[in-house]
Design an enzyme around this catalytic site. Structure first.
Site, PDB file in Angstrom:
ATOM      1  N   ARG A   1      24.594  29.013  30.858  1.00  0.00           N
ATOM      2  CA  ARG A   1      25.107  28.618  29.550  1.00  0.00           C
ATOM      3  C   ARG A   1      26.450  27.948  29.771  1.00  0.00           C
ATOM      4  O   ARG A   1      27.118  28.197  30.759  1.00  0.00           O
ATOM      5  CB  ARG A   1      25.240  29.819  28.610  1.00  0.00           C
TER       6      ARG A   1
ATOM      7  N   GLN B   1      29.891  34.455  25.898  1.00  0.00           N
ATOM      8  CA  GLN B   1      29.882  34.870  24.505  1.00  0.00           C
ATOM      9  C   GLN B   1      31.220  34.540  23.849  1.00  0.00           C
ATOM     10  O   GLN B   1      32.276  34.772  24.430  1.00  0.00           O
ATOM     11  CB  GLN B   1      29.642  36.372  24.453  1.00  0.00           C
TER      12      GLN B   1
ATOM     13  N   CYS C   1      27.557  41.132  23.547  1.00  0.00           N
ATOM     14  CA  CYS C   1      27.104  42.452  23.976  1.00  0.00           C
ATOM     15  C   CYS C   1      28.192  43.498  23.824  1.00  0.00           C
ATOM     16  O   CYS C   1      28.084  44.424  23.037  1.00  0.00           O
ATOM     17  CB  CYS C   1      26.644  42.316  25.408  1.00  0.00           C
TER      18      CYS C   1
ATOM     19  N   GLU D   1      31.773  42.391  24.593  1.00  0.00           N
ATOM     20  CA  GLU D   1      33.071  41.774  24.818  1.00  0.00           C
ATOM     21  C   GLU D   1      33.956  41.874  23.590  1.00  0.00           C
ATOM     22  O   GLU D   1      33.482  42.022  22.473  1.00  0.00           O
ATOM     23  CB  GLU D   1      32.895  40.300  25.206  1.00  0.00           C
TER      24      GLU D   1
ATOM     25  N   ARG E   1      33.131  45.051  35.103  1.00  0.00           N
ATOM     26  CA  ARG E   1      32.374  45.481  33.929  1.00  0.00           C
ATOM     27  C   ARG E   1      31.059  46.099  34.352  1.00  0.00           C
ATOM     28  O   ARG E   1      30.544  45.819  35.417  1.00  0.00           O
ATOM     29  CB  ARG E   1      32.031  44.268  33.047  1.00  0.00           C
TER      30      ARG E   1
END
Lengths: 346, 827
Positions: free
Chosen positions: B186, B190, B465, B467, B675
């Protein structure tokens, strides 16, 4: 020694060596939602003076550690067979289906439980581990962030906490020092001195009363209900501040017709909560583990019988038709908006 | 376990499956008609965006990229077919009726011609394409992009030692599933736009700011004239594109109205046309205008670029509230009307599918993953509680309307009101996984510690999700690396090799494990492999950071960002002055590795009941014939049980990673925080890893996020949270989200008492300063039944990994993984 919790260090150093008081513990239940208000840590002690036919925790009845065997988890003797080789008494032999057999007469319940210790899968378990009061507290305090937020705490259950009075008292004293809220579940079958001593360290108490008919009580539980009822009345008089809930497991065909009797009885005990418990069969599997027969056959509590019990109770208890609540103060004091509906014991 | 207590979702499915009417759709005629066909429908690919974008890019070669991008968007806005959906109250869509997706050839155009052949039938997230559209892709779109995509440039730019950990083939099309790059999936991670500035100023107001900046450039300054000028021209062009596109929708609505015989619908269409003539160019005045303005903006953002699993909606209960309150005050809006309008947004969201063309992307984001997070609750910039009427309305909509759009996230903090948490708990009990919870008490201090002001940090929006995004301060847009640390474990046991990849040594040479004498020997070997993969991830990121600005631009997104607009730089530039750069490295297989190391430490090096040779033999045979070895290994302490033995190993794993980041992220000039957010990547990563010493069979999923290994958590959900707390390194700051999945049975949350206990559980989660938690409240039997009879359970929604999806859209592997997660409930 095997423990449900963690840590190898000594427990919190209690006053007067309380932390070192030993007890026999069948299990520690974490994230317990149904043994009192909030989220609790419930400690099931080993040993009970009664032998209720429907007992859902048969592994806690005996005062000694005892082995249990879960066939489903066993790898089979061909692949493993560690228990066969490990038992010093020769109590474990090759049985049917490639699984071991235990001769419980030969089993001396050796202190080291070689069968369990050598078993790689956990098919062999031992109900009953020696723990100190300090160790119990250390495990409980490890979860205390959940107790604090929910108005929960520590619950002593069993088995019968009154049957290990020194241990129960030590655990409750340490819990009190640590600021934990405490509860216990008892069958009331002990001398009153013991009951008073343990109950003095509690925030609330569940008091089980199985039948008000003396002969029937004896038949169903193997015990006399006269001292149990007597203790309850005395306790009410001597510790009026203790929050108390009487509970009755409603067993089909055995005591399910006693709703009116309990209603009249509870009527004389204003301020004491009452909670009938629906009979369930969840303990049945544990009898198999212990190599015992479940004494209830395939009895089931129908919704009709349950309703009759409740209606009978309400009829004689009177009031607004609601069951008496054991936690009015808890609801008022609970900063987290704790509700006062009765817990459901599974 | 008895299935005696059902969640509302289960009750509803039972009613439908026995032939009854769907109880949740009663009274919602409009939106139920809108969503009727989305559940279980295979999406259709629409090529228009790709086509008009490509045609413009072909004509503008050599000019500054942001300007080319803006011109391409203008071309799309001008030529793309505009459509409106029957019954919809909102204008704006980017594809045909039903579930659809669009293509971003700037990402994957080089293999798009091959992909269109396989997409309809691939196992993960398939999509259909018409033969005519496929021809356009093959003959026109793909040929232009071949040799020009970001993904090809990245594959060529990676150093060989890192490349072989990244890709398994020379073309860079097949992932190695060891150190996965995701920056080519992408163009942006996000993201949350500052929608509020659109509502308040409109694109007109924003354009005026940009025009003033443009006018203020020094006409003699060569850098300003060659870099800043084209940027401002680009954002102005993008704003005009949005205006044109909205206007075309207004025309369409007016024209449709003229043919509409139903007077009610005709009036609706005329009103829609009037609103679309105004917003988003002008500031919004009413609630309805605000919602329409936001909808146009987020849709155009999708045309602009592929944002990781769909652009998020931000703090919708905050920026919409003034309009809602005003309209309510004036008698122009009521709760039911607002609900219907919002649910028209949800219906619109549900039709758009974020297509991952690459097989790795598809496998990472199963079930058509989407994270268009709507944030509710939390705190305001001044630290006061932000909950309002709309927060409750969003939760109510989620309970009453059975759709897994939008992804709903509730911010919680130490003073979240009891009424809000009770509402949150009731919604969780519905059983479809909403809302997920994000904890201000962890997020805010971390953001402040990394340079944000308190006011900015307190106003963060949940993005995707897990963030947390500060829409005017965040400036790092690159996807990060996903590291398969179970692969590091395998390499430590196989001298740098993996069974799946044969003799090729991918990691470090750390010797034969049979020679390890102590746990320290094993740990040292593991740590070398661990650091080797971390190093590869950081090298990947260094290369990625340099490449992106040459391939991506986002003029509209930059127009909505204070710092981009102020400094005249596109958000995809490597650094923007005053910006905060938050990148991530994902730790995948946390519990798998921790449990494996704990098992070897305990059973081999401490108790000595197994030898390394015996363990290796068992692993080589995938435990077949070695059940006893597996059982012995499996009896060791496991992470997720509040057991210091396993938790301390997990903490060390975290520490090695966080310390590495603390040391080397600085040289990249960004934060690269550790993360634990796998999306669904723990499934494909697991397919690359042979049997592991925690008893996990070869090729099965790894543990997920920061959750316990499947079925290893025996002490209830409280212990799972405590293990997370125990294994965090609170003294270090290079950390971000830990994703925690908890599965509960409806029975344990029954009644008001169950709700209160869930509220207490959430309060304890807040106290423990954990970042994220989400719940599945479902009976095991329901999942098994759905696997057996998928047709009867097309509507069944489950929480996966920060998002919810239709259970039947998932691969069998992932379905089994969900079923295997421990369910807490029996007492």
């Amino acid at each position: 020694m095997r423990r449900a919790g963690n840590g190898s260090g000594p427990g919190p150093a209690g006053v007067g060596g309380l932390a070192g008081v030993p007890g026999l513990v069948a299990n520690v239940q974490h994230f317990s939602l149904h043994d009192g208000p909030g989220i609790r840590t419930t400690v099931f002690l080993k040993g009970c003076p009664l032998r209720c036919r429907w007992c859902a925790n048969p592994e806690t009845q005996s005062f000694r550690p005892e082995p249990g065997f879960d066939r489903g988890r066993c790898l089979g003797l061909k692949k493993c067979g560690e228990c066969l080789r490990a038992c010093p008494e020769g109590a474990v032999s090759a049985g049917a289906d490639d699984r071991p057999d235990l001769d419980r007469k030969k089993c001396v319940r050796c202190a080291f439980f070689a069968c369990r210790n050598k078993c790689p899968t956990g098919a062999w378990k031992v109900f009953g581990d020696l723990m100190t009061a300090g160790e119990v507290l250390e495990i409980t305090l490890g979860e205390t962030v959940f107790h604090q937020r929910s108005g929960g705490g520590l619950t002593l259950s069993g088995g019968e906490p009154l049957a290990q009075p020194e241990f129960s008292r030590a655990v409750l004293a340490l819990a009190g020092q640590a600021g934990l809220r405490t509860a216990a579940e008892t069958c009331g079958c002990a001398d009153f001195g013991t009951l008073g001593m343990v109950a003095g360290g509690l925030d609330f108490l569940y008091y089980d009363l199985k039948s008000l008919d003396r002969a029937r009580h004896f038949e169903l539980t193997g015990g006399d209900n006269a001292p149990i009822v007597g203790n309850l009345l005395k306790l009410r008089a001597s510790l009026p501040g203790l929050r108390l809930t009487v509970r009755t497991p409603v067993i089909p065909g055995l005591n399910s017709d006693e709703g009116p009797a309990f209603g009249s009885f509870m009527r004389e005990l204003p301020g004491v909560g009452y909670e009938p418990l629906r009979y369930h069969r969840l303990g049945g599997g544990k009898y198999r583990l212990l190599g015992r027969e479940y004494g209830m056959g395939d009895a089931k509590l129908g919704p009709e019988t349950w309703r009759e019990f409740l209606e009978g109770f309400r009829r004689t208890y009177g009031g607004d038709g609601r069951l008496p609540d054991g936690f009015p103060a808890a609801a008022a004091a609970g900063s987290s908006g704790e509700k006062n509906s009765p817990p459901v014991r599974h | 376990m008895d299935r005696t207590v059902l969640s509302p979702q289960e009750t509803r499915l039972d009613i439908i499956n026995s032939g009854g009417p769907d109880p949740f759709l009663a009274g919602r005629a409009r939106v139920s008609a809108l969503v009727k066909n989305t559940a279980g429908q295979k999406p259709v690919i629409d090529v228009e965006r790709a086509l008009w974008f490509t045609r413009s890019m072909r004509e503008t070669e050599g000019r500054p990229l942001p300007l080319r991008w803006a011109l391409a968007l203008y071309n799309v806005a001008k030529n793309m077919t505009v459509r409106l959906a029957e019954g919809q109250l909102l204008l704006g869509r980017v594809g045909p009726p039903g579930r659809h997706c669009i293509l971003y050839p700037e990402l994957d155009g080089d293999f798009l011609d091959l992909a269109v052949g396989t997409l309809p039938d691939r196992p993960n997230s398939p999509a259909d394409i018409s033969p005519e559209d496929a021809r356009l892709v093959i003959d026109e779109i793909a040929p232009y992009w071949r040799g020009r995509t970001y993904h090809e440039a990245l594959s060529l730019a990676l150093p060989e030692d890192v490349r072989r950990l990244t890709y398994a083939d020379p073309a860079g099309l097949v992932s190695r599933f060891v150190v996965n790059e995701t920056s080519s999936f992408r163009s942006s991670i996000q993201w949350v736009h500052d929608y509020e500035c659109v509502l308040k100023l409109g694109f007109r107001g924003l354009s005026e700011i940009a025009a003033a900046r443009l006018a203020g450039l020094d006409p003699l300054d060569p850098v300003q004239q060659t870099e800043r000028r084209p940027f401002y021209e680009a954002v102005l062009t993008a704003a005009e594109a949005v205006r044109l596109w909205a206007g075309r929708h207004a025309d369409l609505a007016a024209e449709t109205a003229s043919r509409e015989s139903d007077p009610v619908r005709r009036a609706e269409l005329l009103e829609m046309a009037a609103i679309a003539r105004k917003v988003p160019w002008e500031p919004a005045g009413t609630f309805r205008e605000a919602v329409q303005s936001q909808w146009f903006t987020q849709l155009f953002s999708r045309l602009e670029q592929k944002t990781g699993t769909i652009i998020s909606n931000g703090r919708m209960d905050q920026y919409l509230y003034p309009y809602y309150a005003r309209d309510k005050e004036l008698g122009l809006a009521d709760e039911d009307g607002a609900l219907e309008l919002l649910e028209c947004v949800w219906a619109g969201l549900s039709e758009f599918v974020d297509l991952y063309v690459s097989p790795a992307g598809g496998a990472f984001n199963e079930g058509y993953a989407h994270w268009e997070a709507v944030t509710v609750g939390g705190q305001k910039s001044d630290g006061s509680d932000a909950t309002n009427e709309l927060s409750h309305l969003f939760l109510r909509s989620k309970r009453e309307f059975p759709l897994h759009y939008p992804d709903l996230a509730a911010r919680v903090h130490s003073r979240s009101p009891a009424s809000f948490l009770r509402d949150v708990a009731e919604t969780i009990k519905d059983g479809s996984g909403f809302p997920k919870l994000i904890n201000d008490e962890e997020v805010v201090p971390l953001l402040v510690g990394k340079g944000a002001t308190f006011a900015e940090a307190l106003d963060y929006a949940v993005s995707g999700c897990t963030e947390a995004r500060m829409p005017n301060r965040d400036t790092f847009t690159s996807g990060g690396s996903y590291i398969n640390f179970a692969a590091a474990l395998e390499m430590a046991l196989r001298d740098g090799r993996m069974v799946k990849y044969g003799d090729a040594r991918l990691g470090e040479a750390t010797g034969d494990p049979r020679g390890f004498k102590t746990y320290d020997d094993l740990w040292e070997a593991y740590q070398k492999q661990h650091v080797c993969l971390l190093r590869a991830a950081f090298v990947q990121q260094a290369v990625v950071n340099k490449l992106r600005a040459r391939h991506f631009a986002q003029p509209m997104g930059s127009l909505l960002h204070d710092l981009a607009l102020k400094h005249g730089r596109d958000l995809h530039q490597e650094h923007i002055p005053e910006g905060l750069d938050f990148g991530y490295v994902e730790f995948i297989g946390y519990a798998t590795v921790a449990d494996s190391l704990a098992a070897l430490k305990k059973k081999v090096f401490e108790e000595g009941v197994l030898g390394m040779a015996e363990v290796m033999e068992a692993l080589d045979h995938n435990f077949s014939g070695y059940e006893k070895v597996r059982a012995i290994l499996g009896s060791a302490p496991c992470y997720g049980n509040n057991d210091p033995y396993a938790d301390s190993i997990a903490k060390k794993l975290d520490r090695v990673s966080v310390e590495f980041s603390a040391k080397y992220a600085g040289s990249l000039g960004v934060n690269l925080d550790i993360r634990y957010v796998p999306f669904t990547s723990h499934v494909p990563f697991g397919r690359a890893v042979s049997a592991t010493p925690n008893g996990r069979g070869a090729w099965l999923p790894l543990s997920d996020g920061a959750s316990a290994s499947q079925g290893a958590d025996k002490k209830g959900p409280a212990a799972v949270l405590l293990s997370n707390f125990n294994s965090k390194n609170m003294d270090l700051s290079a950390r971000a989200a830990r994703m925690i999945n908890i599965k509960l049975t409806p029975g344990c949350l029954e009644g008001d008492e169950g709700t209160e206990k869930l509220v207490s559980f959430i309060r304890a989660f807040v106290d423990l300063k954990l970042w994220h938690v989400q719940f599945n409240v479902i009976n095991q039997q329901t999942l098994l039944a759905a696997q057996k009879n998928p047709d009867k359970y097309r509507d069944l929604i489950v929480r996966i990994a920060g998002y919810s999806a239709y259970f039947t859209d998932l691969s069998a592997d992932l379905q089994n993984d969900l079923i295997a997660r421990s369910s807490h409930g029996s007492v």
